[in-house]
Scaffold this motif. Structure first.
Motif, PDB file in Angstrom:
ATOM      1  N   UNK A  46      -2.418  -3.193  30.728  1.00 50.13           N
ATOM      2  CA  UNK A  46      -1.938  -4.541  31.064  1.00 50.13           C
ATOM      3  C   UNK A  46      -0.662  -4.954  30.328  1.00 50.13           C
ATOM      4  N   UNK A  47      -0.594  -4.824  29.014  1.00 50.03           N
ATOM      5  CA  UNK A  47       0.619  -5.334  28.355  1.00 50.03           C
ATOM      6  C   UNK A  47       1.852  -4.515  28.732  1.00 50.03           C
ATOM      7  N   UNK A  48       3.003  -5.149  28.551  1.00 50.32           N
ATOM      8  CA  UNK A  48       4.245  -4.444  28.860  1.00 50.32           C
ATOM      9  C   UNK A  48       4.540  -3.341  27.861  1.00 50.32           C
ATOM     10  N   UNK A  49       3.958  -3.423  26.702  1.00 51.87           N
ATOM     11  CA  UNK A  49       4.189  -2.410  25.682  1.00 51.87           C
ATOM     12  C   UNK A  49       2.916  -1.596  25.473  1.00 51.87           C
ATOM     13  N   UNK A  50       3.066  -0.289  25.393  1.00 53.17           N
ATOM     14  CA  UNK A  50       1.904   0.557  25.115  1.00 53.17           C
ATOM     15  C   UNK A  50       2.181   1.345  23.843  1.00 53.17           C
ATOM     16  N   UNK A  51       1.138   1.963  23.310  1.00 57.05           N
ATOM     17  CA  UNK A  51       1.301   2.682  22.058  1.00 57.05           C
ATOM     18  C   UNK A  51       0.445   3.929  22.007  1.00 57.05           C
ATOM     19  N   UNK A  52       0.302   4.482  20.808  1.00 57.81           N
ATOM     20  CA  UNK A  52      -0.447   5.728  20.638  1.00 57.81           C
ATOM     21  C   UNK A  52      -1.873   5.662  21.182  1.00 57.81           C
ATOM     22  N   UNK A  53      -2.551   4.545  20.995  1.00 53.53           N
ATOM     23  CA  UNK A  53      -3.937   4.436  21.477  1.00 53.53           C
ATOM     24  C   UNK A  53      -3.988   4.523  22.994  1.00 53.53           C
ATOM     25  N   UNK A  54      -3.003   3.932  23.682  1.00 56.08           N
ATOM     26  CA  UNK A  54      -2.974   3.977  25.145  1.00 56.08           C
ATOM     27  C   UNK A  54      -2.721   5.400  25.641  1.00 56.08           C
ATOM     28  N   UNK A  55      -1.811   6.103  24.983  1.00 54.86           N
ATOM     29  CA  UNK A  55      -1.535   7.503  25.315  1.00 54.86           C
ATOM     30  C   UNK A  55      -2.813   8.323  25.162  1.00 54.86           C
ATOM     31  N   UNK A  56      -3.473   8.173  24.024  1.00 58.80           N
ATOM     32  CA  UNK A  56      -4.684   8.946  23.751  1.00 58.80           C
ATOM     33  C   UNK A  56      -5.819   8.559  24.699  1.00 58.80           C
ATOM     34  N   UNK A  57      -5.930   7.273  25.021  1.00 57.42           N
ATOM     35  CA  UNK A  57      -6.950   6.850  25.977  1.00 57.42           C
ATOM     36  C   UNK A  57      -6.715   7.492  27.340  1.00 57.42           C
ATOM     37  N   UNK A  58      -5.453   7.540  27.786  1.00 53.30           N
ATOM     38  CA  UNK A  58      -5.137   8.140  29.086  1.00 53.30           C
ATOM     39  C   UNK A  58      -5.494   9.623  29.076  1.00 53.30           C
ATOM     40  N   UNK A  59      -5.139  10.312  28.008  1.00 52.44           N
ATOM     41  CA  UNK A  59      -5.479  11.735  27.880  1.00 52.44           C
ATOM     42  C   UNK A  59      -6.993  11.914  27.921  1.00 52.44           C
ATOM     43  N   UNK A  60      -7.717  11.100  27.154  1.00 50.09           N
ATOM     44  CA  UNK A  60      -9.180  11.224  27.108  1.00 50.09           C
ATOM     45  C   UNK A  60      -9.844  10.887  28.438  1.00 50.09           C
ATOM     46  N   UNK A  61      -9.293   9.924  29.151  1.00 51.87           N
ATOM     47  CA  UNK A  61      -9.920   9.483  30.395  1.00 51.87           C
ATOM     48  C   UNK A  61      -9.558  10.356  31.592  1.00 51.87           C
ATOM     49  N   UNK A  62      -8.305  10.805  31.671  1.00 59.67           N
ATOM     50  CA  UNK A  62      -7.846  11.457  32.893  1.00 59.67           C
ATOM     51  C   UNK A  62      -7.569  12.957  32.751  1.00 59.67           C
TER      52      UNK A  62
END
Length: 170
Positions: A46-62
């Motif tokens: 949702x936010x316009x800015x993403x960070x390391x946790x978002x990258x790792x979440x995407x890797x873990x989820x997809x």
């Protein structure tokens, strides 16, 4: 704008990675794959800015559940940092933590490596790319099933610099 446009964007990134690989530029292909993962992760939140946790979440989820790499999402993040920021396999986390293994890259017809060295994990560039592509497909499936997430991704894609044709002049 639809999920097909997100797929088209991901396809452009993939084509670019494949051009690099075809030219023998395997590390540069890995670099662009990390950029592509980061952009997909940004489209997923949702936010316009993403960070390391978002990258790792995407890797873990997809990526990891469907085309698992021999390393953790955190190790993939740290490998990305080392390669993109310093051009090395090492990131600061490798020096500061015994829990984060050093990711070393192999490609082509390299014999299968056992990944038995303590503190080191070998990742085939082709496997990184394949895992990303698999992640994109699962991400698109998730977007199709979740209109709210699709709208977030579409709004962000509209902000991205791409080679989409300009709308006709009035």
């Amino acid at each position: 704008m639809s999920a097909e446009e997100i797929f088209s964007f991901a396809n452009e990134m993939t084509d670019s990675v494949m051009c690099l690989r075809a030219g023998g530029h395997h590390l540069q292909a890995a670099m662009l794959t990390y950029v592509a993962i980061e952009q997909m992760a940004w489209l997923s939140v949702e936010p316009l800015r993403s960070g390391p946790a978002d990258f790792q979440d995407w890797v873990n989820k997809y990526m990891q559940p469907h085309a698992q790499l021999p390393c953790t999402a955190r190790e993939i993040w740290e490998a990305r940092n080392g390669l993109l920021h310093m051009g090395t396999a090492e990131s600061y986390a490798n020096r500061d933590s015994s829990e984060i293994r050093l990711v070393c890259y192999v490609y082509g017809n390299t014999p299968e490596l056992a990944n038995k060295s303590k503190g080191i994990v070998f990742v085939r560039v082709e496997d990184l790319v394949t895992s990303y592509l698999t992640g994109v497909m699962w991400f698109l499936t998730d977007l199709q099933a979740n209109p709210v997430k699709l709208e977030i991704a579409k709004g962000k894609l509209a902000r991205m610099l791409t080679q989409r044709p300009l709308p006709p002049a009035n």
